[in-house]
Motif scaffolding. Structure first.
Motif, mmCIF file in Angstrom:
data_model
loop_
_atom_site.group_PDB
_atom_site.id
_atom_site.type_symbol
_atom_site.label_atom_id
_atom_site.label_comp_id
_atom_site.label_asym_id
_atom_site.label_seq_id
_atom_site.Cartn_x
_atom_site.Cartn_y
_atom_site.Cartn_z
ATOM 1 N N UNK A 77 -0.259 33.846 32.162
ATOM 2 C CA UNK A 77 -1.142 32.956 32.906
ATOM 3 C C UNK A 77 -2.203 32.345 31.995
ATOM 4 N N UNK A 78 -2.741 33.145 31.079
ATOM 5 C CA UNK A 78 -3.741 32.636 30.160
ATOM 6 C C UNK A 78 -3.164 31.533 29.280
ATOM 7 N N UNK A 79 -1.976 31.772 28.717
ATOM 8 C CA UNK A 79 -1.376 30.795 27.819
ATOM 9 C C UNK A 79 -0.986 29.511 28.539
ATOM 10 N N UNK A 80 -0.787 29.583 29.848
ATOM 11 C CA UNK A 80 -0.432 28.390 30.629
ATOM 12 C C UNK A 80 -1.649 27.697 31.237
ATOM 13 N N UNK A 81 -2.832 28.204 30.959
ATOM 14 C CA UNK A 81 -4.050 27.613 31.520
ATOM 15 C C UNK A 81 -4.254 26.195 30.979
ATOM 16 N N UNK A 82 -4.334 25.178 31.858
ATOM 17 C CA UNK A 82 -4.502 23.791 31.390
ATOM 18 C C UNK A 82 -5.710 23.600 30.481
ATOM 19 N N UNK A 83 -6.800 24.294 30.753
ATOM 20 C CA UNK A 83 -8.009 24.135 29.949
ATOM 21 C C UNK A 83 -7.820 24.622 28.521
ATOM 22 N N UNK A 84 -6.781 25.410 28.297
ATOM 23 C CA UNK A 84 -6.531 25.973 26.971
ATOM 24 C C UNK A 84 -5.561 25.130 26.149
ATOM 25 N N UNK A 85 -4.828 24.239 26.791
ATOM 26 C CA UNK A 85 -3.716 23.572 26.121
ATOM 27 C C UNK A 85 -4.143 22.742 24.910
ATOM 28 N N UNK A 86 -5.247 22.020 25.016
ATOM 29 C CA UNK A 86 -5.698 21.205 23.890
ATOM 30 C C UNK A 86 -6.059 22.048 22.677
ATOM 31 N N UNK A 87 -6.760 23.162 22.909
ATOM 32 C CA UNK A 87 -7.133 24.036 21.804
ATOM 33 C C UNK A 87 -5.906 24.720 21.208
ATOM 34 N N UNK A 88 -4.942 25.073 22.044
ATOM 35 C CA UNK A 88 -3.722 25.680 21.515
ATOM 36 C C UNK A 88 -2.952 24.699 20.642
ATOM 37 N N UNK A 89 -2.925 23.431 21.049
ATOM 38 C CA UNK A 89 -2.240 22.421 20.234
ATOM 39 C C UNK A 89 -2.909 22.292 18.871
ATOM 40 N N UNK A 90 -4.239 22.281 18.837
ATOM 41 C CA UNK A 90 -4.959 22.224 17.562
ATOM 42 C C UNK A 90 -4.716 23.483 16.740
ATOM 43 N N UNK A 91 -4.660 24.612 17.416
ATOM 44 C CA UNK A 91 -4.426 25.877 16.717
ATOM 45 C C UNK A 91 -3.049 25.900 16.079
ATOM 46 N N UNK A 92 -2.037 25.425 16.796
ATOM 47 C CA UNK A 92 -0.676 25.389 16.246
ATOM 48 C C UNK A 92 -0.616 24.473 15.021
ATOM 49 N N UNK A 93 -1.302 23.339 15.089
ATOM 50 C CA UNK A 93 -1.304 22.409 13.954
ATOM 51 C C UNK A 93 -1.983 23.038 12.739
ATOM 52 N N UNK A 94 -3.122 23.694 12.965
ATOM 53 C CA UNK A 94 -3.830 24.345 11.859
ATOM 54 C C UNK A 94 -3.005 25.483 11.274
ATOM 55 N N UNK A 95 -2.355 26.242 12.140
ATOM 56 C CA UNK A 95 -1.540 27.355 11.677
ATOM 57 C C UNK A 95 -0.352 26.864 10.860
ATOM 58 N N UNK A 96 0.280 25.794 11.319
ATOM 59 C CA UNK A 96 1.424 25.252 10.592
ATOM 60 C C UNK A 96 1.013 24.725 9.224
ATOM 61 N N UNK A 97 -0.173 24.135 9.135
ATOM 62 C CA UNK A 97 -0.665 23.657 7.843
ATOM 63 C C UNK A 97 -0.873 24.820 6.875
ATOM 64 N N UNK A 98 -1.384 25.938 7.383
ATOM 65 C CA UNK A 98 -1.568 27.131 6.544
ATOM 66 C C UNK A 98 -0.233 27.630 6.013
ATOM 67 N N UNK A 99 0.748 27.711 6.886
ATOM 68 C CA UNK A 99 2.074 28.174 6.470
ATOM 69 C C UNK A 99 2.720 27.209 5.490
ATOM 70 N N UNK A 100 2.569 25.918 5.732
ATOM 71 C CA UNK A 100 3.151 24.914 4.840
ATOM 72 C C UNK A 100 2.607 25.068 3.427
#
Length: 208
Positions: free
Chosen positions: A123-146
């Motif tokens: 439920x937390x991961x599907x919270x609409x208020x969290x989606x924008x921050x999760x998208x930014x987090x995924x982008x930052x995480x992928x840059x670290x891995x790259x």
């Protein structure tokens, strides 16, 4: 020879990171327990034993605090990947780095054995208020891995496709494993599924 300022700065940075970790973990645990609307910034600060002002020095709100947990975990994975022996094949090194951050005692893995906790995380991961921050987090995480994969393989994180492709594959694997474990009935142990997923990834994406 290192100056006194170097070690002191290192200590300050470690203390700041511990505070950041405590706030992020408190945000996740409280929201999983009480639901998104049942947790305030004041609750999170109190759980981490800091002031609300300190919370706001680190995060713009509870969504960023939750998303930070993913970014920080992947940063640790990237750091471990850089530290693995040079002779270790990329995907073996990546697997070992990932497993170190998803050990059985990790809170997400423990909660996977409890239906109500798994429901709370989903439920937390599907919270609409969290989606924008999760998208930014995924982008930052992928840059670290790259960047880490580029260093590991001698490829250019900007000019070459391979480190981007490998990082995207590894990040997607982690997301898929967590989602699969939480959605299963009953929830599955994360470590077991992670091992299977990493083995499949290793066999299908060799270093060029």
């Amino acid at each position: 020879m290192p100056t006194e300022d170097g070690p002191r700065m290192g200590l300050r940075e470690r203390k700041k990171q511990r505070t950041r970790d405590a706030l992020s973990q408190a945000a996740v645990l409280l929201i999983v327990e009480r639901g998104w609307g049942g947790v305030t910034e004041e609750d999170i600060a109190a759980a981490a034993d800091v002031s609300v002002r300190t919370f706001r020095n680190y995060f713009s709100g509870k969504a960023e605090a939750v998303a930070a947990r993913h970014v920080d975990r992947v940063r640790r994975i990237a750091g471990e990947l850089r530290a693995r022996p040079a002779a270790e094949p990329l995907w073996e090194a990546a697997g070992n780095a990932v497993r170190g951050q998803f050990a059985p005692e990790h809170d997400i893995d423990r909660s996977a054995h409890e239906r109500h906790r798994a429901d709370g995380i989903r439920l937390m991961l599907n919270e609409p208020a969290l989606q924008g921050e999760l998208a930014k987090a995924h982008a930052a995480a992928e840059a670290e891995l790259t960047a880490a994969i580029g260093e590991r393989t001698g490829t250019d994180p900007v000019g070459d496709l391979y480190p981007k492709l490998a990082a995207a594959a590894l990040g997607a694997t982690l997301s898929a494993v967590i989602t699969h474990c939480l959605q299963a009935e009953p929830p599955l142990p994360l470590g077991q599924v992670l091992d299977e997923a990493l083995d499949r990834l290793t066999s299908g994406l060799p270093v060029p």
